[in-house]
Design a protein around this motif. Structure first.
Motif, PDB file in Angstrom:
ATOM      1  N   GLY A 139      22.026 -67.197 -22.549  1.00 44.23           N
ATOM      2  CA  GLY A 139      22.961 -68.303 -22.386  1.00 44.23           C
ATOM      3  C   GLY A 139      24.294 -68.055 -23.063  1.00 44.23           C
ATOM      4  O   GLY A 139      25.161 -68.934 -23.095  1.00 44.23           O
ATOM      5  N   SER A 140      24.489 -66.859 -23.603  1.00 40.83           N
ATOM      6  CA  SER A 140      25.706 -66.551 -24.350  1.00 40.83           C
ATOM      7  C   SER A 140      26.962 -66.673 -23.493  1.00 40.83           C
ATOM      8  O   SER A 140      28.066 -66.847 -24.007  1.00 40.83           O
ATOM      9  N   GLU A 141      26.774 -66.596 -22.177  1.00 40.43           N
ATOM     10  CA  GLU A 141      27.927 -66.643 -21.270  1.00 40.43           C
ATOM     11  C   GLU A 141      28.636 -67.993 -21.272  1.00 40.43           C
ATOM     12  O   GLU A 141      29.784 -68.099 -20.824  1.00 40.43           O
ATOM     13  N   SER A 142      27.968 -69.052 -21.761  1.00 37.33           N
ATOM     14  CA  SER A 142      28.651 -70.345 -21.804  1.00 37.33           C
ATOM     15  C   SER A 142      28.332 -71.118 -23.072  1.00 37.33           C
ATOM     16  O   SER A 142      28.182 -72.334 -23.052  1.00 37.33           O
ATOM     17  N   ASN A 143      28.245 -70.381 -24.207  1.00 34.55           N
ATOM     18  CA  ASN A 143      28.160 -71.058 -25.500  1.00 34.55           C
ATOM     19  C   ASN A 143      29.044 -70.333 -26.515  1.00 34.55           C
ATOM     20  O   ASN A 143      29.689 -69.339 -26.192  1.00 34.55           O
ATOM     21  N   MET A 144      29.081 -70.860 -27.736  1.00 35.19           N
ATOM     22  CA  MET A 144      30.021 -70.334 -28.729  1.00 35.19           C
ATOM     23  C   MET A 144      29.323 -69.553 -29.838  1.00 35.19           C
ATOM     24  O   MET A 144      29.890 -69.335 -30.898  1.00 35.19           O
ATOM     25  N   GLY A 145      28.082 -69.098 -29.575  1.00 28.87           N
ATOM     26  CA  GLY A 145      27.332 -68.366 -30.584  1.00 28.87           C
ATOM     27  C   GLY A 145      27.194 -66.892 -30.263  1.00 28.87           C
ATOM     28  O   GLY A 145      27.317 -66.468 -29.111  1.00 28.87           O
ATOM     29  N   ALA A 243      18.095 -70.010 -17.548  1.00 26.15           N
ATOM     30  CA  ALA A 243      18.423 -69.370 -18.822  1.00 26.15           C
ATOM     31  C   ALA A 243      19.759 -69.874 -19.349  1.00 26.15           C
ATOM     32  O   ALA A 243      19.941 -70.057 -20.559  1.00 26.15           O
ATOM     33  N   ASN A 244      20.692 -70.129 -18.449  1.00 26.19           N
ATOM     34  CA  ASN A 244      21.989 -70.675 -18.863  1.00 26.19           C
ATOM     35  C   ASN A 244      21.828 -72.078 -19.429  1.00 26.19           C
ATOM     36  O   ASN A 244      22.349 -72.410 -20.499  1.00 26.19           O
ATOM     37  N   GLN A 245      21.097 -72.914 -18.719  1.00 21.69           N
ATOM     38  CA  GLN A 245      20.955 -74.306 -19.128  1.00 21.69           C
ATOM     39  C   GLN A 245      20.145 -74.457 -20.417  1.00 21.69           C
ATOM     40  O   GLN A 245      20.267 -75.458 -21.128  1.00 21.69           O
ATOM     41  N   ALA A 246      19.333 -73.453 -20.725  1.00 23.19           N
ATOM     42  CA  ALA A 246      18.522 -73.507 -21.935  1.00 23.19           C
ATOM     43  C   ALA A 246      19.365 -73.500 -23.198  1.00 23.19           C
ATOM     44  O   ALA A 246      18.938 -74.006 -24.236  1.00 23.19           O
ATOM     45  N   LEU A 247      20.563 -72.925 -23.117  1.00 23.12           N
ATOM     46  CA  LEU A 247      21.362 -72.797 -24.336  1.00 23.12           C
ATOM     47  C   LEU A 247      22.854 -72.986 -24.064  1.00 23.12           C
ATOM     48  O   LEU A 247      23.689 -72.235 -24.543  1.00 23.12           O
ATOM     49  N   ASN A 248      23.178 -74.001 -23.279  1.00 19.80           N
ATOM     50  CA  ASN A 248      24.601 -74.319 -23.083  1.00 19.80           C
ATOM     51  C   ASN A 248      25.011 -75.550 -23.887  1.00 19.80           C
ATOM     52  O   ASN A 248      26.093 -76.086 -23.713  1.00 19.80           O
TER      53      ASN A 248
END
Length: 382
Positions: A139-145, A243-248
């Motif tokens: 999910g790194s593609e749309s979060n700040m971590g 996977a994206n929605q899991a960590l956005n």
């Protein structure tokens, strides 16, 4: 619930979307394309990126590792500074995107980039970046971590700042066609644990966050059960989006977070090079059993709503067993035995790293002390 939620990353989802970067990256930008071991040159992604960047002044930097190291990334930082790069394009999975976030932040700092990781330098600006996702998992593609490793000292640490949130993320499921089976499995496990870290905590009554988390877990469970049928567009697209929605940031808004499984798992990767997702599968079942009393209610909720288990006095225990069986059905071990020396030495090596990194009060209740971590490790290490 009390929270602020914003996710400014523009998502370009679907087949053929790589070409869209030509209309998103500001014209006239000096671009650096950062990628990993070169698989993008074999699967056609590099050619698509090259075509989309026609008309831009761009350079490339390759060799970012599966667990990106400061030592490699600092070379990219030097290029960004020397060439006056003003846009970073990360082409890869979570490791490449995490590494690019480090490069983005460190390039606006005159000191040692590791100062960012240890909290010595608070990030106040960064080179803007976008991502082309090739491996769904983090999910790194749309979060700040981001999580970065210092190879010299076996330190693996996270950092977060809105300044490195990607401006856009291109998510074309077609790029998954050539991924090895192991990486697809890792993607399922990684996304699964990301959801659990924000869901398997305390009872809080946030219906949207819990309901959405359970939907994602049921989806990931189904994708795992249908793994043999993975070679189709719908399977790939669903894994990538889950996977994206899991960590956005959405399912974690306004609710308690755990992340102890990640903090302990990171040390397995730093010490022994264990795949990130597989380190999580090793730690999580033992951690859930260790923290059983405080997690019992949510485990029971998960058992009923995700696994379809019947109400019983042993429902929470059955849920942990079901999680462990899910990993094992994917060929992922839940016990670690790839260490040298004695089991006690392996346990103490991880505990020593946790202590060194200040990870002495983990979990949603800050109740996992070093002694509790030692007990968890005694169960997770064969």
């Amino acid at each position: 619930m009390k929270f602020t939620y914003v996710n400014p990353t523009q998502i370009q989802f679907g087949q053929g979307q790589i070409q869209s970067i030509n209309s998103i990256i500001p014209q006239g930008s000096k671009v650096i394309v950062i990628y990993g071991g070169g698989s993008i040159k074999r699967n056609g992604v590099y050619d698509q990126v090259s075509a989309a960047l026609q008309g831009y002044d761009w350079v490339e930097f390759s060799g970012v590792e599966p667990n990106p190291t400061k030592e490699t990334l600092d070379k990219a930082v030097s290029i960004v500074k020397e060439k006056g790069i003003d846009f970073i394009l990360a082409v890869g999975g979570g490791s490449v995107i995490d590494g690019s976030k480090y490069v983005a932040a460190a390039s606006h700092y005159d000191g040692d980039g590791w100062d960012i990781m240890i909290g010595k330098h608070p990030v106040s600006s960064a080179v803007p970046l976008g991502a082309i996702l090739t491996l769904p998992a983090t999910g790194s593609e749309s979060n700040m971590g981001a999580v970065i490793t210092k190879a010299e000292t076996h330190d693996k640490l996270p950092f977060m700042t809105p300044h490195v949130q990607p401006k856009f993320a291109v998510m074309d499921p077609d790029v998954m066609k050539t991924l090895p089976e192991r990486q697809l499995v890792n993607g399922i496990v990684d996304a699964w644990v990301h959801v659990c870290e924000q869901y398997l905590t305390n009872v809080h009554g946030a219906m949207v966050q819990d309901g959405y988390a359970e939907a994602l877990l049921k989806n990931l469970k189904e994708l795992g059960e249908e793994f043999e049928n993975r070679d189709n567009d719908a399977w790939r697209a669903n894994l990538m989006w889950n996977a994206n929605q899991a960590l956005n940031g959405l399912i974690g808004s306004g609710v308690p977070h755990d992340w102890a499984t990640h903090m302990i798992g990171h040390e397995f990767t730093a010490l022994w090079g264990v795949d990130h997702a597989r380190s999580l599968a090793i730690v999580q079942p033992s951690l859930l059993r260790n923290q059983f009393a405080v997690k019992k209610a949510k485990l029971e909720q998960m058992g009923k709503n995700v696994f379809g288990l019947s109400e019983s006095e042993t429902l929470a225990e059955q849920t942990i067993d079901a999680i462990e069986a899910f990993y094992q059905s994917l060929g992922v071990t839940t016990e670690f035995n790839e260490y040298q020396g004695s089991k006690n030495d392996a346990v103490e090596a991880v505990v020593s790293q946790l202590e060194q990194h200040g990870m002495v009060a983990l979990g949603e209740n800050q109740a996992i002390t070093l002694d509790q971590s030692r007990n968890i490790l005694a169960s997770a290490i064969a």
